[in-house]
Scaffold this active site. Structure first.
Site, short mmCIF file in Angstrom:
data_model
loop_
_atom_site.label_atom_id
_atom_site.label_comp_id
_atom_site.label_asym_id
_atom_site.label_seq_id
_atom_site.Cartn_x
_atom_site.Cartn_y
_atom_site.Cartn_z
N ASP A 185 102.78 85.55 34.10
CA ASP A 185 101.60 85.48 34.83
C ASP A 185 100.61 86.47 35.18
O ASP A 185 100.79 87.73 34.59
CB ASP A 185 103.01 87.03 34.52
CG ASP A 185 103.32 86.60 36.79
OD1 ASP A 185 102.66 86.34 37.43
OD2 ASP A 185 104.13 87.30 37.78
N ASP A 383 97.27 81.46 40.34
CA ASP A 383 97.80 82.34 39.84
C ASP A 383 98.30 81.66 38.81
O ASP A 383 99.19 80.31 39.43
CB ASP A 383 98.56 82.87 40.61
CG ASP A 383 100.42 83.55 41.23
OD1 ASP A 383 99.80 84.14 39.97
OD2 ASP A 383 101.12 83.13 41.66
#
Length: 503
Positions: A185, A383
């Site tokens: 992440d 992201d």
């Protein structure tokens, strides 16, 4: 059209993408991204961009069915880890730590009877992810949101909201190393794994990590400087406690510890990780999360000088049998990449913000005010945990309308979920579609392969334009648009690189 010709056309199309990211000079090196940035910016304005490209509809539909086949390649956990270690030994010896990346569908035990249901589940996760990113990037950074906190052992949430991840790596945790799947992440900092004794754990593919069987596990005291770096630190029995809540309702909480992580043959000692004793989540088989964000508690932040604050990743394309890669170290930074500036945002130090000046369709830039993507209006975040790229509504509408104008010959289909621009390509083998490009501040232009912006939402030929309006001014470049393209983060010098390699 013969298969070899279709393949050749697709390769030519993708090579055009790479040419637009490369520079004719060889002066730039992986250790001087600033020089590379200037040379690429100068070269970009001289390049001509193709207006159209070929899209292999038949192959894309076939890829949606790959997940229904036997997953024997990744069923044997220890064999997978041994393969990863053997594959990456040479790089690790040279100080470049490399891991293979898998999409979550590769290790998920959840069976979807069709691609449509798998797609809907992914979009549901994605909407929760975006909602939490928007809140975290707001003016108060989420500080204005009220949470009920009784004591550290209660089911509370923090301001560190993210969604479930989509990509996984396999690493060793502890001494001796226990193999674990970890979500990566880029918008999160805390590294954690589920731990015994586990008062509440979700199902994971591997046995839950038992710290009592690790010779290198060491708890962190409440007064430690490492504990002070946590955003939501607590104290329980003299031990530093952590807690993180995610946008989909998942959470983890437990104690902070120093532990050894193993990447192939490389052993990284004294990494601060969360040892989660109470966890709930939609992590689909993963043992925990490997935070790669820009904060000091992320793996990248903790490695610091060992890697020069640099890493590179290639996200595996959906539905293929290949795997992507995650590489740490300055040697991971490629020569010939198109470098753009990282933008620091004090409200979101974990996020990688970049400068975007516009978007293009069919080789032409869409008429938009550049200010719409500026940090003061929300900014643009790269992201890995968000699937679909979001743009502010005004930018999205103009972008979408330009794409529709260039695809008037393709049969339309009703909108699906968050997508309002879809096509019925049932019966087509290939189609010609306009190119889609991102114009970055400073000059570089990233032109995407068609599979990164037209995605199948079922198995019968419905494809949708894989962009959506943002619920705020925040723009998010999601992992669908990043797939198959080498992306490098040079956090120490403040640059993000695109290409020149493909995954």
């Amino acid at each position: 059209m013969p298969l070899f010709l279709k393949t050749s056309l697709l390769l030519q199309s993708f090579m055009l993408v790479l040419l637009q990211l490369s520079t004719p000079t060889t002066a730039a090196t992986a250790t001087t991204p600033a020089a590379a940035n200037h040379s690429v910016a100068a070269a970009s304005s001289k390049l001509s961009f193709p207006a159209m490209q070929h899209f292999d509809v038949k192959q894309s539909i076939a890829d949606t069915k790959v997940m229904h086949v036997n997953k024997t390649k990744h069923q044997t956990r220890e064999n997978v880890y041994e393969y990863f270690a053997k594959e990456n030994n040479d790089d690790n010896v040279r100080g470049k730590w490399k891991l293979s990346l898998l999409h979550r569908d590769k290790i998920s035990k959840k069976h979807y009877p069709g691609h449509r249901l798998r797609f809907e589940a992914r979009i549901k996760r994605d909407m929760l992810r975006v909602k939490s990113l928007v809140r975290r990037s707001s003016a108060d950074g989420g500080a204005g949101v009220k949470y009920e906190v009784e004591d550290f052992g209660a089911d509370v949430v923090s301001g560190m909201d993210q969604g479930s991840g989509e990509y996984f790596v396999r690493i060793g945790v502890g001494s001796p190393a226990r193999s674990q799947y970890m979500v990566i992440d880029s918008g999160s900092d805390v590294v954690w794994v589920q731990c015994e004794p586990c008062a509440q754990c979700y199902h994971q593919t591997d046995p839950v990590f038992d710290p009592s069987k690790s010779a290198s596990f060491s708890g962190v005291s409440c007064g430690s400087s490492v504990c002070d770096r946590l955003e939501n630190a607590g104290c329980h029995g003299g031990r530093c406690g952590y807690q993180v809540s995610y946008g989909d309702g998942s959470y983890t909480k437990g104690t902070l510890a120093l532990e050894t992580l193993t990447f192939g043959r490389a052993m990284i000692r004294n990494v601060a990780i969360g040892c989660g004793h109470r966890n709930r989540g939609m992590f689909i088989g993963a043992a925990g999360l490997l935070g790669l964000g820009g904060g000091s508690m992320s793996l990248v932040g903790q490695l610091g000088g060992q890697t020069g604050g640099a890493f590179s990743y290639c996200l595996v394309s959906r539905g293929t049998g290949s795997s992507g890669s995650l590489v740490f170290g300055r040697e991971a930074l490629p020569v010939g990449a198109a470098w753009v500036n990282l933008i620091r945002n004090p409200r979101g130090p974990s996020f990688y913000y970049i400068g975007l000046s516009g978007v293009g369709v069919g080789g032409l830039q869409v008429a938009l005010p550049e200010s719409i993507f500026e940090l003061g209006n929300g900014g643009v975040v790269m992201d890995t945990g968000t699937a679909v790229t979001r743009f502010p509504t005004a930018a999205y509408v103009a972008f979408r309308d330009a794409f529709i104008a260039e695809t008037s010959s393709l049969p339309r289909a009703p909108g699906v979920s968050i997508f309002d621009t879809c096509y019925n390509l049932n019966g087509f083998v290939t189609v010609r579609v306009p190119t889609v490009s991102f114009y970055f501040s400073g000059g570089p232009i990233l032109t995407l392969p068609a599979r990164n912006f037209l995605i199948p939402v079922d198995e019968v030929g419905t494809f949708c334009f894989a962009f959506a309006p943002s619920p705020s001014g925040l723009s998010i470049i999601g992992n669908i648009q990043q797939e198959g393209i080498q992306i490098s983060i040079d956090g120490a010098n403040g640059f993000v690189g695109f290409g020149p390699n493909v995954c």
